[in-house]
Design a protein around this motif. Structure first.
Motif, PDB file in Angstrom:
ATOM      1  N   SER A  24      18.945  37.535   9.278  1.00 32.64           N
ATOM      2  CA  SER A  24      17.705  37.642   8.622  1.00 32.64           C
ATOM      3  C   SER A  24      18.033  38.597   7.639  1.00 32.64           C
ATOM      4  CB  SER A  24      16.441  38.278   9.357  1.00 32.64           C
ATOM      5  OG  SER A  24      16.065  37.206  10.279  1.00 32.64           O
ATOM      6  N   PRO A  25      17.689  38.605   6.275  1.00 36.08           N
ATOM      7  CA  PRO A  25      18.013  39.536   5.271  1.00 36.08           C
ATOM      8  C   PRO A  25      17.606  40.733   5.240  1.00 36.08           C
ATOM      9  CG  PRO A  25      16.941  37.258   4.115  1.00 36.08           C
ATOM     10  CD  PRO A  25      16.776  37.431   5.803  1.00 36.08           C
ATOM     11  N   ASP A  26      16.483  40.952   6.260  1.00 37.08           N
ATOM     12  CA  ASP A  26      16.010  42.403   6.505  1.00 37.08           C
ATOM     13  C   ASP A  26      16.348  42.907   7.741  1.00 37.08           C
ATOM     14  OD1 ASP A  26      13.950  40.823   7.802  1.00 37.08           O
ATOM     15  OD2 ASP A  26      12.547  42.115   7.086  1.00 37.08           O
ATOM     16  N   ALA A  27      17.012  42.215   8.434  1.00 37.23           N
ATOM     17  CA  ALA A  27      17.429  42.606   9.952  1.00 37.23           C
ATOM     18  C   ALA A  27      17.855  43.869  10.100  1.00 37.23           C
ATOM     19  CB  ALA A  27      18.363  41.694  10.336  1.00 37.23           C
ATOM     20  N   ARG A  28      18.839  44.412   9.296  1.00 37.22           N
ATOM     21  CA  ARG A  28      19.585  45.627   9.392  1.00 37.22           C
ATOM     22  C   ARG A  28      18.467  46.893   9.375  1.00 37.22           C
ATOM     23  NH1 ARG A  28      24.942  47.985   6.170  1.00 37.22           N
ATOM     24  NH2 ARG A  28      25.348  49.613   8.067  1.00 37.22           N
ATOM     25  N   GLU A  29      17.773  46.808   8.170  1.00 35.59           N
ATOM     26  CA  GLU A  29      16.771  47.838   7.736  1.00 35.59           C
ATOM     27  C   GLU A  29      15.574  47.706   9.073  1.00 35.59           C
ATOM     28  OE1 GLU A  29      15.087  51.012   6.877  1.00 35.59           O
ATOM     29  OE2 GLU A  29      17.308  50.441   5.932  1.00 35.59           O
ATOM     30  N   GLN A  30      15.318  46.870   9.577  1.00 30.94           N
ATOM     31  CA  GLN A  30      14.197  46.667  10.544  1.00 30.94           C
ATOM     32  C   GLN A  30      14.711  46.992  11.583  1.00 30.94           C
ATOM     33  OE1 GLN A  30      13.466  42.903  13.032  1.00 30.94           O
ATOM     34  NE2 GLN A  30      12.653  42.475  11.063  1.00 30.94           N
ATOM     35  N   LEU A  31      15.978  46.734  12.119  1.00 31.20           N
ATOM     36  CA  LEU A  31      16.816  47.682  13.430  1.00 31.20           C
ATOM     37  C   LEU A  31      16.735  49.155  13.286  1.00 31.20           C
ATOM     38  CD1 LEU A  31      19.233  44.816  14.334  1.00 31.20           C
ATOM     39  CD2 LEU A  31      17.102  45.377  15.654  1.00 31.20           C
ATOM     40  N   ARG A  32      17.064  49.316  11.924  1.00 32.13           N
ATOM     41  CA  ARG A  32      17.378  51.081  11.636  1.00 32.13           C
ATOM     42  C   ARG A  32      15.808  51.700  11.960  1.00 32.13           C
ATOM     43  NH1 ARG A  32      21.363  51.424   6.462  1.00 32.13           N
ATOM     44  NH2 ARG A  32      23.287  51.759   7.658  1.00 32.13           N
ATOM     45  N   ALA A  33      14.971  51.258  11.399  1.00 28.68           N
ATOM     46  CA  ALA A  33      13.520  51.690  11.580  1.00 28.68           C
ATOM     47  C   ALA A  33      13.317  51.600  12.825  1.00 28.68           C
ATOM     48  CB  ALA A  33      12.448  50.673  10.566  1.00 28.68           C
ATOM     49  N   ARG A  34      13.284  50.682  13.576  1.00 30.87           N
ATOM     50  CA  ARG A  34      13.083  50.656  14.948  1.00 30.87           C
ATOM     51  C   ARG A  34      13.896  51.723  15.885  1.00 30.87           C
ATOM     52  NH1 ARG A  34      14.078  45.165  17.041  1.00 30.87           N
ATOM     53  NH2 ARG A  34      12.874  44.232  15.229  1.00 30.87           N
ATOM     54  N   HIS A  35      15.258  52.081  15.450  1.00 32.64           N
ATOM     55  CA  HIS A  35      16.056  53.008  16.242  1.00 32.64           C
ATOM     56  C   HIS A  35      15.510  54.340  15.654  1.00 32.64           C
ATOM     57  CE1 HIS A  35      19.206  50.772  18.385  1.00 32.64           C
ATOM     58  NE2 HIS A  35      18.612  49.819  17.689  1.00 32.64           N
ATOM     59  N   ARG A  36      15.274  54.417  14.495  1.00 33.55           N
ATOM     60  CA  ARG A  36      14.944  55.939  14.081  1.00 33.55           C
ATOM     61  C   ARG A  36      13.556  56.289  14.771  1.00 33.55           C
ATOM     62  NH1 ARG A  36      15.184  53.615   8.438  1.00 33.55           N
ATOM     63  NH2 ARG A  36      17.168  53.904   7.817  1.00 33.55           N
ATOM     64  N   GLU A  37      12.587  55.355  15.058  1.00 25.75           N
ATOM     65  CA  GLU A  37      11.476  55.662  15.885  1.00 25.75           C
ATOM     66  C   GLU A  37      11.486  55.849  17.103  1.00 25.75           C
ATOM     67  OE1 GLU A  37       7.595  56.931  16.465  1.00 25.75           O
ATOM     68  OE2 GLU A  37       8.460  56.583  14.681  1.00 25.75           O
ATOM     69  N   ARG A  38      12.605  55.267  17.684  1.00 22.70           N
ATOM     70  CA  ARG A  38      12.839  55.603  19.037  1.00 22.70           C
ATOM     71  C   ARG A  38      13.597  56.949  19.203  1.00 22.70           C
ATOM     72  NH1 ARG A  38      16.232  50.983  20.842  1.00 22.70           N
ATOM     73  NH2 ARG A  38      14.421  49.965  19.976  1.00 22.70           N
ATOM     74  N   PHE A  39      14.377  57.368  18.054  1.00 23.29           N
ATOM     75  CA  PHE A  39      15.188  58.478  18.250  1.00 23.29           C
ATOM     76  C   PHE A  39      14.147  59.807  18.197  1.00 23.29           C
ATOM     77  CE2 PHE A  39      16.424  62.230  15.599  1.00 23.29           C
ATOM     78  CZ  PHE A  39      17.729  62.584  16.479  1.00 23.29           C
ATOM     79  N   PHE A  40      13.172  59.629  17.275  1.00 17.70           N
ATOM     80  CA  PHE A  40      12.162  60.849  17.246  1.00 17.70           C
ATOM     81  C   PHE A  40      11.285  60.740  18.702  1.00 17.70           C
ATOM     82  CE2 PHE A  40      12.675  60.284  13.052  1.00 17.70           C
ATOM     83  CZ  PHE A  40      12.889  61.868  12.585  1.00 17.70           C
ATOM     84  N   THR A  41      11.187  59.762  19.246  1.00 20.02           N
ATOM     85  CA  THR A  41      10.183  59.540  20.469  1.00 20.02           C
ATOM     86  C   THR A  41      11.472  59.969  21.813  1.00 20.02           C
ATOM     87  OG1 THR A  41       9.100  57.623  19.724  1.00 20.02           O
ATOM     88  CG2 THR A  41       8.848  57.866  22.274  1.00 20.02           C
ATOM     89  N   ASP A  42      12.552  59.426  21.976  1.00 17.62           N
ATOM     90  CA  ASP A  42      13.445  59.705  23.025  1.00 17.62           C
ATOM     91  C   ASP A  42      14.257  60.978  22.717  1.00 17.62           C
ATOM     92  OD1 ASP A  42      12.607  57.496  23.814  1.00 17.62           O
ATOM     93  OD2 ASP A  42      14.379  56.359  23.341  1.00 17.62           O
ATOM     94  N   VAL A  43      14.543  61.691  21.729  1.00 20.92           N
ATOM     95  CA  VAL A  43      15.416  62.731  21.591  1.00 20.92           C
ATOM     96  C   VAL A  43      14.531  64.085  20.924  1.00 20.92           C
ATOM     97  CG1 VAL A  43      17.592  63.727  20.442  1.00 20.92           C
ATOM     98  CG2 VAL A  43      17.362  61.336  21.062  1.00 20.92           C
ATOM     99  N   VAL A  44      13.908  63.586  19.999  1.00 17.54           N
ATOM    100  CA  VAL A  44      13.160  64.860  19.155  1.00 17.54           C
ATOM    101  C   VAL A  44      12.107  65.429  19.865  1.00 17.54           C
ATOM    102  CG1 VAL A  44      12.197  65.770  16.823  1.00 17.54           C
ATOM    103  CG2 VAL A  44      14.126  64.399  16.823  1.00 17.54           C
ATOM    104  N   ASP A  45      11.068  64.539  20.390  1.00 19.13           N
ATOM    105  CA  ASP A  45       9.873  64.848  20.948  1.00 19.13           C
ATOM    106  C   ASP A  45      10.315  65.721  22.134  1.00 19.13           C
ATOM    107  OD1 ASP A  45       8.505  63.924  18.981  1.00 19.13           O
ATOM    108  OD2 ASP A  45       7.721  62.030  19.951  1.00 19.13           O
ATOM    109  N   PRO A  46      11.021  65.203  22.997  1.00 15.59           N
ATOM    110  CA  PRO A  46      11.616  65.775  24.282  1.00 15.59           C
ATOM    111  C   PRO A  46      12.100  67.295  24.246  1.00 15.59           C
ATOM    112  CG  PRO A  46      11.976  63.509  24.659  1.00 15.59           C
ATOM    113  CD  PRO A  46      11.663  63.868  23.012  1.00 15.59           C
ATOM    114  N   MET A  47      13.004  67.212  22.952  1.00  9.24           N
ATOM    115  CA  MET A  47      13.628  68.597  22.720  1.00  9.24           C
ATOM    116  C   MET A  47      12.628  69.534  22.191  1.00  9.24           C
ATOM    117  SD  MET A  47      16.193  69.312  19.429  1.00  9.24           S
ATOM    118  CE  MET A  47      14.864  69.152  18.264  1.00  9.24           C
ATOM    119  N   VAL A  48      11.727  69.312  21.604  1.00  7.19           N
ATOM    120  CA  VAL A  48      10.848  70.410  21.010  1.00  7.19           C
ATOM    121  C   VAL A  48       9.663  70.525  22.267  1.00  7.19           C
ATOM    122  CG1 VAL A  48       8.523  70.314  19.715  1.00  7.19           C
ATOM    123  CG2 VAL A  48      10.518  69.394  18.780  1.00  7.19           C
TER     124      VAL A  48
END
Length: 122
Positions: A72-96
């Motif tokens: 899909s034309p926007d697949a890469r950005e769509q996946l990046r957005a999902r991974h960014r959100e998961r990064f905050f949920t899985d990494v940043v929030d527990p770190m804080v």
């Protein structure tokens, strides 16, 4: 290529997602057909089809009747957005939360991150 930790169809889907994220597969590029995947990896075609169906449902791939599956034309950005959100949920929030439990001020964490951004050693 496949291991026992998760279903094969999920591993296929994850591999394609990774290829889209890292740019190996580009927007509107055709991917192997389910039969080609099945033959290449010596798996049941239904297994490959399940992975492709999941990716179509997510919007990572799209079908062109009679031609095959494409990124899909926007697949890469769509996946990046999902991974960014998961990064905050899985990494940043527990770190804080961990920092709070250790009485580490948020400013100290920010300073440490800025050192990394600037290429300095903390």
């Amino acid at each position: 290529m496949f291991d026992e930790r998760s279903p094969i169809y999920r591993q296929i889907a994850d591999t394609i997602r990774s290829e889209v994220l890292n740019g190996t597969l580009r927007a509107n590029e055709q991917v192997m057909s389910t039969n080609q995947y099945a033959a290449f990896y010596r798996i049941n075609p239904a297994t490959a089809a399940k992975a492709f169906a999941e990716l179509v449902e997510e919007g990572v791939l799209y079908k062109q009747r009679g031609r095959g599956m494409f990124v899909s034309p926007d697949a890469r950005e769509q996946l990046r957005a999902r991974h960014r959100e998961r990064f905050f949920t899985d990494v940043v929030d527990p770190m804080v939360e961990r920092a709070r439990s250790l009485d580490i001020p948020l400013e100290q964490i920010i300073t440490r991150i800025e050192h990394h951004r600037d290429g300095d050693r903390p």
